[in-house]
Design an enzyme around this catalytic site. Sequence first.
Site, PDB file in Angstrom:
ATOM      1  N   LYS A  43     140.867  67.207  35.744  1.00 35.04           N
ATOM      2  CA  LYS A  43     139.768  67.654  36.613  1.00 35.04           C
ATOM      3  C   LYS A  43     140.302  68.519  37.757  1.00 35.04           C
ATOM      4  O   LYS A  43     141.380  68.246  38.298  1.00 35.04           O
ATOM      5  CB  LYS A  43     139.035  66.440  37.210  1.00 35.04           C
ATOM      6  CG  LYS A  43     138.676  65.378  36.179  1.00 35.04           C
ATOM      7  CD  LYS A  43     137.890  64.228  36.752  1.00 35.04           C
ATOM      8  CE  LYS A  43     137.818  63.074  35.769  1.00 35.04           C
ATOM      9  NZ  LYS A  43     138.965  62.162  35.805  1.00 35.04           N
TER      10      LYS A  43
ATOM     11  N   TYR B  60     144.535  62.580  40.952  1.00 38.84           N
ATOM     12  CA  TYR B  60     145.159  61.282  40.637  1.00 38.84           C
ATOM     13  C   TYR B  60     146.689  61.374  40.751  1.00 38.84           C
ATOM     14  O   TYR B  60     147.374  60.354  40.787  1.00 38.84           O
ATOM     15  CB  TYR B  60     144.811  60.786  39.227  1.00 38.84           C
ATOM     16  CG  TYR B  60     143.336  60.572  38.946  1.00 38.84           C
ATOM     17  CD1 TYR B  60     142.386  60.601  39.964  1.00 38.84           C
ATOM     18  CD2 TYR B  60     142.884  60.325  37.645  1.00 38.84           C
ATOM     19  CE1 TYR B  60     141.040  60.420  39.693  1.00 38.84           C
ATOM     20  CE2 TYR B  60     141.540  60.132  37.374  1.00 38.84           C
ATOM     21  CZ  TYR B  60     140.626  60.193  38.399  1.00 38.84           C
ATOM     22  OH  TYR B  60     139.294  60.006  38.121  1.00 38.84           O
TER      23      TYR B  60
ATOM     24  N   ASP C 124     142.091  60.045  30.572  1.00 37.43           N
ATOM     25  CA  ASP C 124     141.302  60.707  31.616  1.00 37.43           C
ATOM     26  C   ASP C 124     142.097  60.799  32.914  1.00 37.43           C
ATOM     27  O   ASP C 124     142.178  59.844  33.680  1.00 37.43           O
ATOM     28  CB  ASP C 124     140.008  59.915  31.855  1.00 37.43           C
ATOM     29  CG  ASP C 124     139.104  60.603  32.855  1.00 37.43           C
ATOM     30  OD1 ASP C 124     138.498  61.628  32.485  1.00 37.43           O
ATOM     31  OD2 ASP C 124     139.012  60.153  34.015  1.00 37.43           O
TER      32      ASP C 124
ATOM     33  N   HIS D 181     135.595  68.202  39.426  1.00 33.55           N
ATOM     34  CA  HIS D 181     135.610  66.775  39.764  1.00 33.55           C
ATOM     35  C   HIS D 181     134.434  66.355  40.642  1.00 33.55           C
ATOM     36  O   HIS D 181     133.930  65.242  40.539  1.00 33.55           O
ATOM     37  CB  HIS D 181     136.927  66.470  40.503  1.00 33.55           C
ATOM     38  CG  HIS D 181     137.361  65.038  40.404  1.00 33.55           C
ATOM     39  ND1 HIS D 181     138.674  64.661  40.381  1.00 33.55           N
ATOM     40  CD2 HIS D 181     136.669  63.882  40.324  1.00 33.55           C
ATOM     41  CE1 HIS D 181     138.773  63.343  40.285  1.00 33.55           C
ATOM     42  NE2 HIS D 181     137.561  62.848  40.254  1.00 33.55           N
TER      43      HIS D 181
HETATM   44  P1  NAP Z   1     136.940  50.446  36.109  1.00 26.70           P
HETATM   45  O1  NAP Z   1     137.483  50.939  34.821  1.00 26.70           O
HETATM   46  O2  NAP Z   1     135.486  50.127  36.231  1.00 26.70           O
HETATM   47  O3  NAP Z   1     137.743  49.141  36.583  1.00 26.70           O
HETATM   48  C1  NAP Z   1     139.122  49.148  36.711  1.00 26.70           C
HETATM   49  C2  NAP Z   1     139.556  47.829  37.358  1.00 26.70           C
HETATM   50  O4  NAP Z   1     139.260  46.740  36.487  1.00 26.70           O
HETATM   51  C3  NAP Z   1     141.033  47.791  37.626  1.00 26.70           C
HETATM   52  O5  NAP Z   1     141.206  47.091  38.844  1.00 26.70           O
HETATM   53  C4  NAP Z   1     141.602  46.973  36.458  1.00 26.70           C
HETATM   54  O6  NAP Z   1     142.747  46.264  36.898  1.00 26.70           O
HETATM   55  C5  NAP Z   1     140.454  46.042  36.152  1.00 26.70           C
HETATM   56  N1  NAP Z   1     140.353  45.714  34.719  1.00 26.70           N
HETATM   57  C6  NAP Z   1     140.360  46.588  33.678  1.00 26.70           C
HETATM   58  N2  NAP Z   1     140.186  45.946  32.517  1.00 26.70           N
HETATM   59  C7  NAP Z   1     140.071  44.632  32.820  1.00 26.70           C
HETATM   60  C8  NAP Z   1     139.882  43.473  32.030  1.00 26.70           C
HETATM   61  N3  NAP Z   1     139.755  43.546  30.717  1.00 26.70           N
HETATM   62  N4  NAP Z   1     139.811  42.268  32.662  1.00 26.70           N
HETATM   63  C9  NAP Z   1     139.936  42.186  34.011  1.00 26.70           C
HETATM   64  N5  NAP Z   1     140.114  43.248  34.809  1.00 26.70           N
HETATM   65  C10 NAP Z   1     140.178  44.477  34.221  1.00 26.70           C
HETATM   66  O7  NAP Z   1     137.270  51.433  37.336  1.00 26.70           O
HETATM   67  P2  NAP Z   1     137.634  52.933  37.591  1.00 26.70           P
HETATM   68  O8  NAP Z   1     139.092  53.121  37.549  1.00 26.70           O
HETATM   69  O9  NAP Z   1     136.903  53.320  38.830  1.00 26.70           O
HETATM   70  O10 NAP Z   1     136.946  53.786  36.420  1.00 26.70           O
HETATM   71  C11 NAP Z   1     137.581  54.040  35.185  1.00 26.70           C
HETATM   72  C12 NAP Z   1     138.071  55.469  35.079  1.00 26.70           C
HETATM   73  O11 NAP Z   1     136.994  56.397  35.196  1.00 26.70           O
HETATM   74  C13 NAP Z   1     139.041  55.898  36.190  1.00 26.70           C
HETATM   75  O12 NAP Z   1     140.321  55.336  36.037  1.00 26.70           O
HETATM   76  C14 NAP Z   1     138.965  57.390  36.035  1.00 26.70           C
HETATM   77  O13 NAP Z   1     139.713  57.826  34.923  1.00 26.70           O
HETATM   78  C15 NAP Z   1     137.464  57.587  35.805  1.00 26.70           C
HETATM   79  N6  NAP Z   1     136.751  57.793  37.098  1.00 26.70           N
HETATM   80  C16 NAP Z   1     136.322  59.050  37.377  1.00 26.70           C
HETATM   81  C17 NAP Z   1     135.696  59.303  38.584  1.00 26.70           C
HETATM   82  C18 NAP Z   1     135.219  60.689  38.881  1.00 26.70           C
HETATM   83  O14 NAP Z   1     134.907  60.997  40.035  1.00 26.70           O
HETATM   84  N7  NAP Z   1     135.136  61.555  37.878  1.00 26.70           N
HETATM   85  C19 NAP Z   1     135.475  58.284  39.523  1.00 26.70           C
HETATM   86  C20 NAP Z   1     135.917  56.998  39.201  1.00 26.70           C
HETATM   87  C21 NAP Z   1     136.532  56.769  37.983  1.00 26.70           C
HETATM   88  P3  NAP Z   1     144.184  46.349  36.123  1.00 26.70           P
HETATM   89  O15 NAP Z   1     144.595  47.782  36.108  1.00 26.70           O
HETATM   90  O16 NAP Z   1     145.048  45.475  36.963  1.00 26.70           O
HETATM   91  O17 NAP Z   1     143.944  45.791  34.743  1.00 26.70           O
END
Ligand code: NAP
Length: 291
Positions: A85, A56, A51, A117
């Site tokens: 996006k 990004y 994704d 997005h």
């Molecule tokens: P998330 O997946 O909820 O959390 C990511 C965080 O958790 C990072 O700091 C990661 O650190 C940590 N983490 C991941 N797995 C872990 C584990 N098993 N144990 C401990 N810590 C862990 O946050 P997000 O990046 O906001 O959301 C995920 C994805 O959704 C994004 O990357 C993006 O692709 C998409 N997204 C889309 C939008 C939109 O507007 N469409 C908005 C937000 C997100 P490390 O990397 O250090 O492991």
Amino acid sequence: MSSSTSTAPTVPLNTGVQMPLLGLGMYKLCGGEAVLQAVDASLAAGYRAFDSAAVYGNEAELGRALKELLPKYGLTREDVFITSKLGPNDQGEGATKGALHSLSNLGMDYIDLYLIHWPGTRGLDVTDQRNPGNRAQSWVALEELHAQGKLKAIGVSNYTPAHMRELMDSCKVRPAVLQVEFHPLERQAELRNVCRESGVCFQAYSSLGRGELLTDPQVVQVAENCKRTPAQVLLRWAVQQGVPVLPKSSNPERIRENARIFDFTLSDSDMGKLSALERGHRFCWDPSQVV
Ligand code: NAP
């Protein structure tokens, strides 16, 4: 094949295509080496979806990593599902150019899923009455690129129920996916209903609350009950409801951990304990003010 190296299961989209229930989130995953390492660990662990997004800044790195790594796993472009996006700065008249730029960044002939997005436009206030017209114009541009086969599926992100209804009333091609924030603190009941009624796949982002939910006492307790990690129970809570997830990690060990969610089931009681955390709390941006 062990469960940790099985390919993630899929859900059907309204285009007839299958989308993996698990994808690697790529927000803040930057730098050629970091992307290469994360994509490598993901492919090895059974991820087949990635994704990305124009904003990004890692579309080109993703494209290069896949070109290098797919042969290592005996895979081809058709075996992976790529999402990107349209950035809010390309909303409206810049939409065709923006989407074509994503394609050229990725170095691919087609993108599996391309999302608007954000319902607003960069540089316009959220209350600016030009926002609806701009996103309608973006949708028409995406419909045209979909008809040309360049965007296999098109969808939206961060749309509210009102934005979804507006789109449903005007679109020629229905959105395949709505990607929004979804976890036990923000269960998005109304949006899930809109998606169910309109045949749109509801997809979760920030399932781990950007990491902050991993220390929630209730989440930790459920994880201890079922001898899993907090990240695994949060992801399982979503996929057990049929909701695709996109955990982001740059750490190969965590990437593997986050993929081991299809070999256990949460009891009704544990599902209920997590769902009871609902309090309309967001860790990301809130689109509710965008007209
Ligand atoms: P998330 O997946 O909820 O959390 C990511 C965080 O958790 C990072 O700091 C990661 O650190 C940590 N983490 C991941 N797995 C872990 C584990 N098993 N144990 C401990 N810590 C862990 O946050 P997000 O990046 O906001 O959301 C995920 C994805 O959704 C994004 O990357 C993006 O692709 C998409 N997204 C889309 C939008 C939109 O507007 N469409 C908005 C937000 C997100 P490390 O990397 O250090 O492991």
